[in-house]
Scaffold this motif. Structure first.
Motif, PDB file in Angstrom:
ATOM      1  N   MET A   1      40.083  20.893 -18.987  1.00 30.20           N
ATOM      2  CA  MET A   1      39.452  21.758 -19.970  1.00 30.20           C
ATOM      3  C   MET A   1      38.878  20.970 -21.131  1.00 30.20           C
ATOM      4  N   ALA A   2      39.560  19.904 -21.566  1.00 26.28           N
ATOM      5  CA  ALA A   2      39.142  19.157 -22.749  1.00 26.28           C
ATOM      6  C   ALA A   2      37.733  18.628 -22.621  1.00 26.28           C
ATOM      7  N   SER A   3      37.426  18.009 -21.473  1.00 25.93           N
ATOM      8  CA  SER A   3      36.099  17.427 -21.320  1.00 25.93           C
ATOM      9  C   SER A   3      35.033  18.505 -21.239  1.00 25.93           C
ATOM     10  N   SER A   4      35.329  19.613 -20.529  1.00 27.63           N
ATOM     11  CA  SER A   4      34.327  20.663 -20.375  1.00 27.63           C
ATOM     12  C   SER A   4      34.044  21.371 -21.680  1.00 27.63           C
ATOM     13  N   LEU A   5      35.000  21.376 -22.605  1.00 27.62           N
ATOM     14  CA  LEU A   5      34.816  22.034 -23.894  1.00 27.62           C
ATOM     15  C   LEU A   5      34.336  21.057 -24.968  1.00 27.62           C
ATOM     16  N   ASN A   6      34.151  19.814 -24.582  1.00 28.74           N
ATOM     17  CA  ASN A   6      33.617  18.801 -25.501  1.00 28.74           C
ATOM     18  C   ASN A   6      34.465  18.652 -26.759  1.00 28.74           C
ATOM     19  N   ILE A   7      35.768  18.586 -26.586  1.00 31.56           N
ATOM     20  CA  ILE A   7      36.649  18.330 -27.717  1.00 31.56           C
ATOM     21  C   ILE A   7      36.582  16.844 -28.036  1.00 31.56           C
ATOM     22  N   VAL A   8      36.089  16.532 -29.224  1.00 33.57           N
ATOM     23  CA  VAL A   8      35.922  15.139 -29.641  1.00 33.57           C
ATOM     24  C   VAL A   8      37.005  14.804 -30.662  1.00 33.57           C
ATOM     25  N   ILE A   9      37.753  13.756 -30.420  1.00 36.14           N
ATOM     26  CA  ILE A   9      38.820  13.330 -31.315  1.00 36.14           C
ATOM     27  C   ILE A   9      38.407  12.048 -32.032  1.00 36.14           C
ATOM     28  N   ASP A  10      38.457  12.078 -33.342  1.00 34.87           N
ATOM     29  CA  ASP A  10      38.124  10.908 -34.151  1.00 34.87           C
ATOM     30  C   ASP A  10      39.419  10.393 -34.779  1.00 34.87           C
ATOM     31  N   LYS A  11      39.981   9.340 -34.196  1.00 32.43           N
ATOM     32  CA  LYS A  11      41.258   8.827 -34.675  1.00 32.43           C
ATOM     33  C   LYS A  11      41.136   8.099 -36.012  1.00 32.43           C
ATOM     34  N   ALA A  12      39.906   7.839 -36.455  1.00 35.83           N
ATOM     35  CA  ALA A  12      39.712   7.209 -37.761  1.00 35.83           C
ATOM     36  C   ALA A  12      39.550   8.243 -38.869  1.00 35.83           C
ATOM     37  N   SER A  13      39.459   9.514 -38.494  1.00 37.76           N
ATOM     38  CA  SER A  13      39.262  10.581 -39.471  1.00 37.76           C
ATOM     39  C   SER A  13      40.551  10.868 -40.232  1.00 37.76           C
ATOM     40  N   PRO A  14      40.451  11.247 -41.523  1.00 35.34           N
ATOM     41  CA  PRO A  14      41.657  11.638 -42.280  1.00 35.34           C
ATOM     42  C   PRO A  14      42.206  12.996 -41.836  1.00 35.34           C
ATOM     43  N   VAL A  15      41.420  13.759 -41.056  1.00 37.53           N
ATOM     44  CA  VAL A  15      41.881  15.049 -40.552  1.00 37.53           C
ATOM     45  C   VAL A  15      42.950  14.801 -39.486  1.00 37.53           C
ATOM     46  N   PRO A  16      44.124  15.422 -39.600  1.00 39.94           N
ATOM     47  CA  PRO A  16      45.188  15.191 -38.618  1.00 39.94           C
ATOM     48  C   PRO A  16      44.707  15.454 -37.194  1.00 39.94           C
ATOM     49  N   LEU A  17      45.219  14.684 -36.251  1.00 36.21           N
ATOM     50  CA  LEU A  17      44.778  14.803 -34.862  1.00 36.21           C
ATOM     51  C   LEU A  17      45.047  16.195 -34.298  1.00 36.21           C
ATOM     52  N   TYR A  18      46.213  16.757 -34.602  1.00 40.36           N
ATOM     53  CA  TYR A  18      46.529  18.082 -34.066  1.00 40.36           C
ATOM     54  C   TYR A  18      45.547  19.129 -34.577  1.00 40.36           C
ATOM     55  N   HIS A  19      45.109  18.976 -35.839  1.00 39.73           N
ATOM     56  CA  HIS A  19      44.169  19.939 -36.415  1.00 39.73           C
ATOM     57  C   HIS A  19      42.792  19.773 -35.783  1.00 39.73           C
TER      58      HIS A  19
END
Length: 247
Positions: A1-19
């Motif tokens: 599901m993750a790839s098809s929904l284009n969920i992009v995670i930026d590990k350098a972002s100050p926004v928490p990963l879970y959020h």
């Protein structure tokens, strides 16, 4: 599901990963890519696809549950809630309840401020740094008798509040007049004994029983609107609920 929904995670972002994960799934729900009744992949599968830890995915799903967008079902996992599940007119405040029962509630504003949200409030309402909120304390009376001591925090980007309006109208009544669509209210009901301040304001004996309620209201997009922490005189108010077994 993750790839098809284009969920992009930026590990350098100050926004928490879970959020970030919760925001990606929420966007898919609002866009219709995940309609009501859709099942999410398991936390383990999502964690593997997104290269994140399972606790991170668990916290992301829990955020969606708390926002009223997803429900956990035994044997099914996480499932998207239908967007029409909780119409705004069905969510009533204490002020609404009292009017519905034929009473004439009044409110006295004991304190009122418009200030920068502290870290706890920002986390509870998912607000950015430097966001401002309204913080106020009200005493609710019915027939001249103190019935509830109510403390609230309301985000300031959805409504303009002042002491005059809060003394003449209920909070949810004001929010609805500003076009705010309250879809979900998460509440936790408990009990405590009155401290000296509560006893004095509520005209009760110190150590007498109080019913407590902690509440978070959420709109149709999953945005958290307000936090309430209320204390009710135990012999003057009761909560009535109907529990329905899901299919």
């Amino acid at each position: 599901m993750a790839s098809s929904l284009n969920i992009v995670i930026d590990k350098a972002s100050p926004v928490p990963l879970y959020h970030q994960v919760a925001q990606g799934i929420e966007a898919a729900i609002r866009a219709g890519a995940l309609p009501g009744g859709s099942r999410l992949d398991s936390e383990l599968d999502l964690a593997t696809r997104l290269n994140l830890s399972r606790p991170t995915l668990h916290k992301a799903i829990e955020e969606l549950v708390q926002s009223g967008l997803v429900v956990r079902k035994r044997g099914v996992g996480a499932q998207v809630i239908a967007t029409h599940a909780a119409p705004a007119r069905g969510i009533l405040s204490h002020f609404d309840d009292m009017h519905r029962l034929g009473n004439d509630p009044t409110s006295e504003v004991l304190s009122f401020s418009h200030l920068e949200a502290d870290s706890e409030t920002r986390e509870s309402l998912n607000l950015p740094v430097n966001a401002r909120v309204y913080h106020f304390m009200r005493l609710r009376k019915v027939g001249g008798r103190p019935q509830a001591l109510m403390e609230n925090w309301v985000r300031d980007d959805i409504v303009n509040l002042d002491e005059v309006s809060l003394e003449s109208r209920g909070l949810y009544q004001i929010l609805r007049s500003w076009g705010v669509d309250i879809r979900v209210v998460n509440q936790r009901i408990g009990a405590t004994v009155a401290n000296d301040y509560q006893a004095n304001v509520l005209q009760a004996d110190a150590g007498s029983a109080l019913v407590t309620m902690e509440r978070t209201a959420i709109d149709e997009s999953g945005r958290r609107l307000e936090i309430g922490r209320h204390a009710y005189v135990a012999d003057s108010y009761a909560f009535k609920m109907t529990l329905v077994h899901g299919q």
